[in-house]
Design a protein around this motif. Sequence first.
Motif, mmCIF file in Angstrom:
data_model
loop_
_atom_site.group_PDB
_atom_site.id
_atom_site.type_symbol
_atom_site.label_atom_id
_atom_site.label_comp_id
_atom_site.label_asym_id
_atom_site.label_seq_id
_atom_site.Cartn_x
_atom_site.Cartn_y
_atom_site.Cartn_z
ATOM 1 N N GLN B 28 0.821 -1.215 0.000
ATOM 2 C CA GLN B 28 0.000 0.000 0.000
ATOM 3 C C GLN B 28 0.851 1.258 0.000
ATOM 4 O OE1 GLN B 28 -2.185 -1.544 3.567
ATOM 5 N NE2 GLN B 28 -3.901 -0.436 2.657
ATOM 6 N N LYS B 29 0.391 2.224 -0.753
ATOM 7 C CA LYS B 29 0.947 3.578 -0.681
ATOM 8 C C LYS B 29 -0.192 4.492 -0.259
ATOM 9 C CE LYS B 29 4.171 4.939 -3.760
ATOM 10 N NZ LYS B 29 5.510 4.655 -3.243
ATOM 11 N N PHE B 30 -0.019 5.151 0.868
ATOM 12 C CA PHE B 30 -1.065 6.039 1.384
ATOM 13 C C PHE B 30 -0.750 7.477 0.986
ATOM 14 C CE2 PHE B 30 -0.981 2.467 4.373
ATOM 15 C CZ PHE B 30 -2.324 2.114 4.413
ATOM 16 N N GLY B 35 -5.906 8.831 -1.149
ATOM 17 C CA GLY B 35 -6.259 7.670 -0.361
ATOM 18 C C GLY B 35 -5.233 6.550 -0.384
ATOM 19 N N ALA B 36 -5.730 5.373 -0.037
ATOM 20 C CA ALA B 36 -4.864 4.205 0.156
ATOM 21 C C ALA B 36 -4.771 3.424 -1.147
ATOM 22 C CB ALA B 36 -5.437 3.327 1.258
ATOM 23 N N LEU B 37 -3.692 3.660 -1.853
ATOM 24 C CA LEU B 37 -3.483 2.993 -3.141
ATOM 25 C C LEU B 37 -2.912 1.599 -2.908
ATOM 26 C CD1 LEU B 37 -3.290 3.168 -6.279
ATOM 27 C CD2 LEU B 37 -1.038 4.179 -5.966
ATOM 28 N N LYS B 38 -3.578 0.605 -3.476
ATOM 29 C CA LYS B 38 -3.083 -0.777 -3.363
ATOM 30 C C LYS B 38 -2.321 -1.114 -4.635
ATOM 31 C CE LYS B 38 -6.803 -2.369 -0.379
ATOM 32 N NZ LYS B 38 -8.017 -3.211 -0.272
#
Lengths: 684, 147
Positions: B28-30, B35-38
């Motif tokens: 994840q990159k927040f 938002g929370a990119l998966k």
Amino acid sequence: MTSGFTGKILRVNLTNQTTSIINTKKYEEYAGGLGIGTAIFWDLAADKLPMDAFDPGNIVSIMGSPFSGTMVPSSGGRTEVTGIGPQSYPIGWHTRSNFGGRFSGELKYAGWDGVVIEGKASSPIWINIINDRVTFEDAGSLWGLDAWTTQEEIWREAIDKARFGERSATGDAYAAQRPAVLCIGLLGEVMAKDLGCLIHDKGNSAGQGGFGAVFGSKNLKAISVLGTRSIEIPVSDALLEARRWAHSMIRRPEDLIIHGTTTGIAHKSGYNDHEVQYTIRNGHQGCQGCHYGCRKSTQIGKANKSQCVEKSFYYGPNVIKYGGFNNQIDKASDVVQRYGANAYPLNVGLMYLFKLYNMGIMGKGKAIDTDLPFELFGDAKFVEILLEKIVKGEGIGLDLRDGFVRAAEKWGRKEEDMQSGLLNFSYWGCPEHMYDPRTEIYWGYGSIIGERDINEHDLNDLLYWNPLTFFATGDFPVSAEETATICAEKLIPYVGDPFMLDFSEENMYSEHIAKLVAWHRHYTSFWKQSTLFCDWAWANIINVYSPNNRGMTPEGEPKFYNAVTNKNLSFADGMEIGRKIWNMRNAIWTLQGRHRDIVYYADYLYSVPYEGLYPQLTYINGKWDFTDVSGKCIDRTKFDEWKTKFYEIEGWDTSTGWPTRATLEGLGLKNVADLLESKGKLGG
Amino acid sequence: MTDLSEPTKELAARLLSRVSYDQRLLVQKFFQLTGALKIDIYSLEKAIEFLETCDRRYSPDDLLVRGSKVSIDYVDLNCLKNWIGFTLGDTELAEAMNTELGEGPKSRSIAVIGKYFITHVGPVRDLLKQRLKQCKEVVGGEARTQP
């Protein structure tokens, strides 16, 4: 002009190319934006509902507010668009979108509070507004041009061929600035339902809703406006004092110099500059009247003045290909701006296409046959090739004109992929915003109870980003308990209930959360989307640069509003007007076919637990904490029960979700109740 | 840090190859506003690239004033260990990670999870880098990781 209004709204009939004037006075209580747009839609079109977004009878309002063109912080340059949009699924709801820049300010300088568009031109046209003079111009030579070139052409045409910077006669005055132009690119022309958006200047876009496609359906390429008048502020001393008050609370000189000013958690300047990869060049630009200057320029000269999702939508593909960010993101940003593409469906939809490719379902000779060059996924070229296919209607491009969900339906994949979450378009066919409805629950509730992804970051910053900063700093800027305490103080009219901020699984279907969602819908309906305070700045509930971490809400909003309008509105008054607007919107949705039985999320949210980490504020075992709330689904039955709690708080019919006469009349909306009743749609 | 034994040619080749869609690793990159990119990871090398970004440190101002310019990157380190052991089949590396990681966080508090992550992500990344280097030496020029 008095009280922040010019007193005139321009009504344009494209079918017979005539104009008329709507007296703003009738709608002043709604301030502007969403409120006035919704009220005018009700008066002109509600009795004709349901209708399709592409029906010539669809009324599209482009509205400013009393703040437009003023120096009210983070507000003067916002413009709100309302009307029926084609994006949502299965019904194109009456919806809204918002963009920054200088359009509404320029409208005000020209003497207009907004523009209302109806009908359909027989051939492509653009509207040229110079003060009171409104003309319909042939857009034949503009049709087929991208959004930037279109604006350049109009700049050349609109002010009698003067070179940029020259004073040019405009009828009753002179102007040396470029007209403010709102236009569509190629995706609007082909009426791409998900992707067709409105573009203004270099990096402002009204994305959600598909209003670019609506312009395309009306053969309307652009609206250009140039004004040469000034704005009278009735209580100018109060406005200056309000600015000083805000300034003393939020401003830190070093931020102003380097990054624009900030107010801490609920304010930010600068976004997605990939500074880890390469340096940002100065050259900040803000929306009209804004003190931020949040739009930057990059060293490579790409994505200049782009912001938010259109600048970040390509992060995922870029990271997949390169491991980190590079300038392909910025190049892709310019591609979407030129094509006039709504970046958010593209953001989520691109990942969907790539997953289908990786699963061996999409590609050359595959079940979904396409020659899309997936080896370029992560490069800007891939985006350009995909958008070009949509514009030309080539292969899957033709399917994607109708949006990703409708395309999946054509491919026979919608049910399976929405069940698994592969196609994560969570509510009304709109893409998940990555603030997941299973975890950031008020965001999901607000979206599904409404009509689109809410895209409102006021609470989100406190509840999601604040705790995440721990991973990079080893501390929380504001503790969990203090966050709950401050919010409980400030959420008028529901003060004193901190459990509105408890996002534990035990509390997620509670009346407390229903109250929070109601607060949020009412707040944003008026204070954000009608008075047009910027989402990135307001509500300012917690502010680490102000005394005791208390932000400007609820003092700030009425302080500025009253200074500009010479009214005496309280924050609570504004919340009540927000409730009125929200009820009118629900009445419109009701006439469009809304019923509580169709208010449900995409299936995966009920069956697939959220995977990964997700921080939220919780109250567990007698203690406030920031907690990982991942690993859960939405309980279908409990969510249905929650809807009942929400409808009760709103005073709506719990069996249908429709507004009731008592509630509507209590808000002064007897006419709305009467029409609903005549259509058999009034809640009991 | 544990010294890993030299991998076999077969293991090295496997570790340098790309796993299938069903075997991907979620990270994840927040971001502050989007938002929370998966993100799906398909290879050891890409996992290491990601871990390199996970232990960046920022001042509070970086995150609050300019927070939207940065991302908070996260992967569940125990999920990563299991992916290494069960999906990639490197039991020795997984065991070394297990030793490094010790017991996982005993609470869902972000403060607890965050401290655990901050403490362990660097050493785990270094272990994976050691293994990747070994793999490339064993295979030589014969194999290249596919993204």
